[in-house]
Design a protein around this motif. Sequence first.
Motif, PDB file in Angstrom:
ATOM      1  N   ARG A 190       0.845  -1.204   0.000  1.00 21.76           N
ATOM      2  CA  ARG A 190       0.000   0.000   0.000  1.00 21.76           C
ATOM      3  C   ARG A 190       0.881   1.254   0.000  1.00 21.76           C
ATOM      4  NH1 ARG A 190      -3.582  -2.867   3.581  1.00 21.76           N
ATOM      5  NH2 ARG A 190      -2.692  -1.795   5.374  1.00 21.76           N
ATOM      6  N   LEU A 191       1.950   1.228   0.797  1.00 23.07           N
ATOM      7  CA  LEU A 191       2.881   2.351   0.834  1.00 23.07           C
ATOM      8  C   LEU A 191       3.539   2.548  -0.532  1.00 23.07           C
ATOM      9  CD1 LEU A 191       4.524   4.574   2.242  1.00 23.07           C
ATOM     10  CD2 LEU A 191       6.133   2.774   2.954  1.00 23.07           C
ATOM     11  N   MET A 192       3.943   1.462  -1.170  1.00 25.73           N
ATOM     12  CA  MET A 192       4.569   1.569  -2.492  1.00 25.73           C
ATOM     13  C   MET A 192       3.601   2.226  -3.480  1.00 25.73           C
ATOM     14  SD  MET A 192       7.590   0.328  -1.985  1.00 25.73           S
ATOM     15  CE  MET A 192       8.162   0.146  -3.650  1.00 25.73           C
ATOM     16  N   ASN A 193       2.336   1.843  -3.438  1.00 23.65           N
ATOM     17  CA  ASN A 193       1.332   2.453  -4.306  1.00 23.65           C
ATOM     18  C   ASN A 193       1.131   3.928  -3.964  1.00 23.65           C
ATOM     19  OD1 ASN A 193       0.087   0.525  -6.306  1.00 23.65           O
ATOM     20  ND2 ASN A 193       0.049  -0.716  -4.448  1.00 23.65           N
ATOM     21  N   HIS A 194       1.178   4.258  -2.690  1.00 24.82           N
ATOM     22  CA  HIS A 194       1.058   5.651  -2.251  1.00 24.82           C
ATOM     23  C   HIS A 194       2.223   6.492  -2.806  1.00 24.82           C
ATOM     24  CE1 HIS A 194       0.238   9.101   0.323  1.00 24.82           C
ATOM     25  NE2 HIS A 194       1.468   9.023   0.789  1.00 24.82           N
ATOM     26  N   VAL A 195       3.430   5.960  -2.730  1.00 22.48           N
ATOM     27  CA  VAL A 195       4.613   6.650  -3.244  1.00 22.48           C
ATOM     28  C   VAL A 195       4.431   6.952  -4.737  1.00 22.48           C
ATOM     29  CG1 VAL A 195       7.075   6.316  -3.772  1.00 22.48           C
ATOM     30  CG2 VAL A 195       6.210   5.752  -1.498  1.00 22.48           C
ATOM     31  N   ILE A 196       3.912   5.983  -5.467  1.00 28.68           N
ATOM     32  CA  ILE A 196       3.655   6.161  -6.900  1.00 28.68           C
ATOM     33  C   ILE A 196       2.532   7.176  -7.116  1.00 28.68           C
ATOM     34  CG2 ILE A 196       2.773   4.985  -8.968  1.00 28.68           C
ATOM     35  CD1 ILE A 196       4.338   2.457  -7.820  1.00 28.68           C
ATOM     36  N   ASP A 197       1.426   7.009  -6.374  1.00 29.81           N
ATOM     37  CA  ASP A 197       0.290   7.920  -6.517  1.00 29.81           C
ATOM     38  C   ASP A 197       0.665   9.370  -6.224  1.00 29.81           C
ATOM     39  OD1 ASP A 197      -1.287   5.731  -7.147  1.00 29.81           O
ATOM     40  OD2 ASP A 197      -2.249   5.622  -5.160  1.00 29.81           O
ATOM     41  N   GLU A 198       1.596   9.578  -5.303  1.00 32.00           N
ATOM     42  CA  GLU A 198       2.019  10.924  -4.923  1.00 32.00           C
ATOM     43  C   GLU A 198       3.116  11.473  -5.838  1.00 32.00           C
ATOM     44  OE1 GLU A 198       0.653  12.992  -2.588  1.00 32.00           O
ATOM     45  OE2 GLU A 198      -0.908  11.451  -2.430  1.00 32.00           O
ATOM     46  N   GLY A 199       3.501  10.700  -6.857  1.00 29.66           N
ATOM     47  CA  GLY A 199       4.453  11.189  -7.844  1.00 29.66           C
ATOM     48  C   GLY A 199       5.920  11.062  -7.493  1.00 29.66           C
ATOM     49  N   PHE A 200       6.249  10.221  -6.494  1.00 28.22           N
ATOM     50  CA  PHE A 200       7.651  10.072  -6.110  1.00 28.22           C
ATOM     51  C   PHE A 200       8.330   8.861  -6.754  1.00 28.22           C
ATOM     52  CE2 PHE A 200       6.074  12.856  -2.785  1.00 28.22           C
ATOM     53  CZ  PHE A 200       7.056  13.836  -2.806  1.00 28.22           C
ATOM     54  N   ALA A 201       7.577   8.093  -7.519  1.00 24.33           N
ATOM     55  CA  ALA A 201       8.147   6.968  -8.265  1.00 24.33           C
ATOM     56  C   ALA A 201       7.230   6.669  -9.435  1.00 24.33           C
ATOM     57  CB  ALA A 201       8.287   5.729  -7.373  1.00 24.33           C
ATOM     58  N   ASP A 202       7.803   6.098 -10.442  1.00 23.69           N
ATOM     59  CA  ASP A 202       7.035   5.680 -11.608  1.00 23.69           C
ATOM     60  C   ASP A 202       6.343   4.359 -11.295  1.00 23.69           C
ATOM     61  OD1 ASP A 202       6.747   6.249 -14.671  1.00 23.69           O
ATOM     62  OD2 ASP A 202       7.136   4.090 -14.492  1.00 23.69           O
ATOM     63  N   ALA A 203       5.201   4.127 -11.925  1.00 21.87           N
ATOM     64  CA  ALA A 203       4.450   2.884 -11.709  1.00 21.87           C
ATOM     65  C   ALA A 203       5.281   1.648 -12.055  1.00 21.87           C
ATOM     66  CB  ALA A 203       3.161   2.904 -12.514  1.00 21.87           C
TER      67      ALA A 203
END
Length: 183
Positions: A146-159
């Motif tokens: 869930r955290l990994m998805n949050h990081v992506i959703d917030e623009g700090f990593a690519d999907a």
Amino acid sequence: MSTHSVCVFCGSRAGGKPAYEAEATRLGALLAEAGYRLVYGAGDVGLMGAVARAAQTAGGETFGVIPEHLVRWEVGKTDLTRYVVTETMHERKKVMFMNSDVIVVLPGGAGSLDEFFEVLTWRQLGLHEKPIYLLNTDGYWTPLMRLMNHVIDEGFADASLLGFIEEIEDVQELMAALRAALS
């Protein structure tokens, strides 16, 4: 000598659910039966000890790497096929990584998270293409995903970051994934 080596990052504690140690024990035995060498943190406590003892009991090859300052704390398991003492934690991770074909992360604490994020970052940067598997015993890693998805959703990593991690629900499924990856 084993054809392939599986690096297992996991807790130096057993955790709060019996399933964690049961799956670590099952994994150690099945790695040995499949002829894969276990590469791990050389401790004889917690999930580390469980996976190693099971691999040894099943006749498997074991390669343990431990930093000098943790030999007493993690009870360095000196009866392994190969036992390496490093100077630092970083050197430990590097030696484990360099001597393995795939990475498996079992439940664990800050150290296991550190190990996971380092190999994931190296993969993201194109420094390796080794598969990274999260053994999600009893949903242990679900909050991390869930955290990994949050990081992506917030623009700090690519999907694409999620493509470097394979979430696996049990040891049987993990062994099938390892056979496919290492064939």
